[in-house]
Design an enzyme around this catalytic site. Structure first.
Site, short mmCIF file in Angstrom:
data_model
loop_
_atom_site.label_atom_id
_atom_site.label_comp_id
_atom_site.label_asym_id
_atom_site.label_seq_id
_atom_site.Cartn_x
_atom_site.Cartn_y
_atom_site.Cartn_z
N TYR A 112 47.79 42.03 49.45
CA TYR A 112 48.11 41.33 48.19
C TYR A 112 49.26 40.34 48.42
O TYR A 112 49.21 39.18 47.98
CB TYR A 112 48.46 42.34 47.11
CG TYR A 112 48.84 41.68 45.80
CD1 TYR A 112 47.89 41.00 45.03
CD2 TYR A 112 50.15 41.70 45.33
CE1 TYR A 112 48.23 40.38 43.84
CE2 TYR A 112 50.51 41.08 44.14
CZ TYR A 112 49.54 40.42 43.40
OH TYR A 112 49.90 39.79 42.22
N GLY A 153 39.89 34.26 34.80
CA GLY A 153 40.45 35.59 34.50
C GLY A 153 40.96 35.65 33.08
O GLY A 153 42.02 36.21 32.82
N1 LIG Z 1 50.74 41.55 36.25
C1 LIG Z 1 51.72 41.22 37.07
O1 LIG Z 1 52.80 41.83 37.11
C2 LIG Z 1 51.57 40.03 37.98
C3 LIG Z 1 52.70 39.61 38.73
C4 LIG Z 1 52.57 38.50 39.57
C5 LIG Z 1 51.36 37.84 39.64
N2 LIG Z 1 50.28 38.28 38.92
C6 LIG Z 1 49.02 37.54 39.06
O2 LIG Z 1 48.55 37.21 37.77
C7 LIG Z 1 47.13 37.00 37.83
C8 LIG Z 1 46.47 37.69 36.65
O3 LIG Z 1 46.66 39.08 36.77
P1 LIG Z 1 46.88 40.04 35.52
O4 LIG Z 1 48.15 40.76 35.78
O5 LIG Z 1 46.69 39.34 34.24
O6 LIG Z 1 45.68 41.08 35.80
P2 LIG Z 1 44.51 41.63 34.87
O7 LIG Z 1 45.04 42.07 33.55
O8 LIG Z 1 43.80 42.64 35.72
O9 LIG Z 1 43.57 40.36 34.65
C9 LIG Z 1 42.82 39.84 35.71
C10 LIG Z 1 41.72 38.96 35.18
O10 LIG Z 1 40.94 38.51 36.32
C11 LIG Z 1 39.58 38.85 36.10
N3 LIG Z 1 38.87 39.14 37.34
C12 LIG Z 1 39.11 40.14 38.22
N4 LIG Z 1 38.20 40.12 39.22
C13 LIG Z 1 37.37 39.08 38.95
C14 LIG Z 1 36.23 38.56 39.58
N5 LIG Z 1 35.73 39.09 40.70
N6 LIG Z 1 35.63 37.48 39.03
C15 LIG Z 1 36.09 36.94 37.89
N7 LIG Z 1 37.16 37.39 37.24
C16 LIG Z 1 37.80 38.46 37.76
C17 LIG Z 1 39.64 40.08 35.23
O11 LIG Z 1 38.37 40.31 34.66
P3 LIG Z 1 37.89 41.81 34.23
O12 LIG Z 1 38.56 42.03 32.91
O13 LIG Z 1 36.41 41.71 34.18
O14 LIG Z 1 38.40 42.75 35.28
C18 LIG Z 1 40.75 39.69 34.26
O15 LIG Z 1 40.26 38.80 33.29
C19 LIG Z 1 46.69 37.51 39.21
O16 LIG Z 1 46.50 36.41 40.08
C20 LIG Z 1 47.89 38.34 39.69
O17 LIG Z 1 47.99 38.36 41.08
C21 LIG Z 1 50.36 39.35 38.10
#
Ligand SMILES: NC(=O)c1ccc[n+]([C@@H]2O[C@H](COP(=O)([O-])OP(=O)(O)OC[C@H]3O[C@@H](n4cnc5c(N)ncnc54)[C@H](OP(=O)(O)O)[C@@H]3O)[C@@H](O)[C@H]2O)c1
Length: 313
Positions: free
Chosen positions: A172, A16
């Site tokens: 989730y 990701g």
């Molecule tokens: N943001 C928050 O507040 C928060 C809080 C707690 C935990 N988290 C966790 O942090 C992690 C990262 O999330 P984020 O907030 O950085 O979200 P994000 O900005 O949406 O980034 C997610 C990443 O995962 C990739 N991805 C999504 N679906 C995929 C797939 N099918 N195959 C391969 N790659 C895929 C996305 O690629 P694309 O760009 O192609 O979509 C992007 O690079 C997640 O596990 C989330 O649960 C986030």
């Protein structure tokens, strides 16, 4: 203040990594001189991410691999390439995750949240197991969330297959509970190998998270992000867990604000952790890895599965 670690000669795999926390972590870790092996699914975003890393960290060593992590075939192909091409893996950061407004299933028939947020972590880790063990001392870091609190796993309806039972937020939260339970069982099974397994809550961070959802649900997610912390802040705990000498040798931790803290009671249940492992193994058809020590007959956790900081080889 701690010195920035020097990771020259170390290889860090981040899933990701085309946006959000994954890309921000890649930029931070590139500045520590690690070799970055990044995983994305979208070529245009992947190229843009590499260009940004090289712009922000001149001389950064980074390559992008492409896989849709909702597909076990893609994960197998990715792992085969990494196992063949990389002499070592010092850190595996399982990060790619999302939330899905409506229940849908992956190519393998998994509910999408469970498939991406849990099964992909599980499958990639098991498939890179030998490389991580050969590279010890090495680290596995799983991005979990405080959202894991207040839910339990229902193995009779693990993937919301019961009609009408799906709720995006509940799915989730359960997937994030799976991340903490998976980390716990992983730490137990890796005990004595020199590979550590920890998970983190990054905070509520302004990323592209949930932007895949349209309509009212998508709007609500975008609105709540007005209250989120900036990426530079949110990436601190994942990068700390992946690189800090303070975490070296410590395993089975749940970290928030770069400090170990107690996960929920449900996330400390060894029987559930083991059952989730067995179920994930059955669903993925993968070969089992790391038997670990037996849980004593009285049900108490073995030393290796306790949440307090421990030192492995
Ligand atoms: N943001 C928050 O507040 C928060 C809080 C707690 C935990 N988290 C966790 O942090 C992690 C990262 O999330 P984020 O907030 O950085 O979200 P994000 O900005 O949406 O980034 C997610 C990443 O995962 C990739 N991805 C999504 N679906 C995929 C797939 N099918 N195959 C391969 N790659 C895929 C996305 O690629 P694309 O760009 O192609 O979509 C992007 O690079 C997640 O596990 C989330 O649960 C986030």
């Amino acid at each position: 203040m701690q010195d920035t670690p020097n990771l020259a000669g170390k290889t860090v795999v981040i899933t990701g990594a085309t946006g959000g926390l994954g890309l921000e972590a890649a930029i931070g870790i590139a500045a520590m001189q690690a070799n970055l092996v990044l995983v994305g699914r979208n070529h245009a975003k992947g190229e843009a991410a590499l260009a940004r890393i090289r712009r922000e960290v001149p001389g950064a060593v980074a390559e992008m691999h492409y896989a849709d992590l909702t597909r076990l075939d893609d994960i197998r192909a990715l792992a085969a390439t990494l196992n063949e091409q990389l002499p070592r893996i010092d850190v595996l950061l399982n990060n790619a995750g999302s939330m899905f407004a409506k229940r849908d299933t992956t190519a393998d028939g998994f509910e999408c949240t469970f498939g991406l947020d849990h099964m992909a972590y599980f499958a990639l880790t098991l498939l890179l197991w030998d490389k991580l063990v050969q590279s010890a001392p090495s680290r596995i870091v799983n991005i979990a969330s405080e959202a894991h609190r207040g839910v339990t796993l229902d193995f009779e309806n693990l993937q919301y297959q019961r009609p009408g039972s799906y709720s995006a937020w509940q799915a989730y939260r359960r997937a994030k509970l799976c991340n903490v339970l998976f980390t716990r069982e992983l730490a137990r099974r890796l005990d004595g190998t020199g590979v550590t397994a920890n998970c983190v809550h990054p905070g509520f961070v302004a990323t592209g998270f949930g932007d895949n959802n349209r309509g009212l649900y998508g709007l609500a997610i975008r609105f709540t992000k007005l209250f989120a912390i900036p990426l530079k802040e949110g990436v601190k705990t994942p990068v700390h867990a992946a690189t800090s000498p303070e975490i070296a040798g410590k395993t089975g931790l749940y970290l928030s604000k770069s400090k170990p803290c107690e996960p929920s009671a449900a996330a400390k249940n060894d029987e559930t952790a083991r059952r989730l492992w067995d179920e994930s193994l059955r669903l993925s058809g993968l070969e089992d890895r790391g038997q670990g020590r037996e849980v004593p007959g009285d049900g108490s956790a073995p030393e290796a599965a306790r949440p307090s900081a421990r030192t492995s080889a």
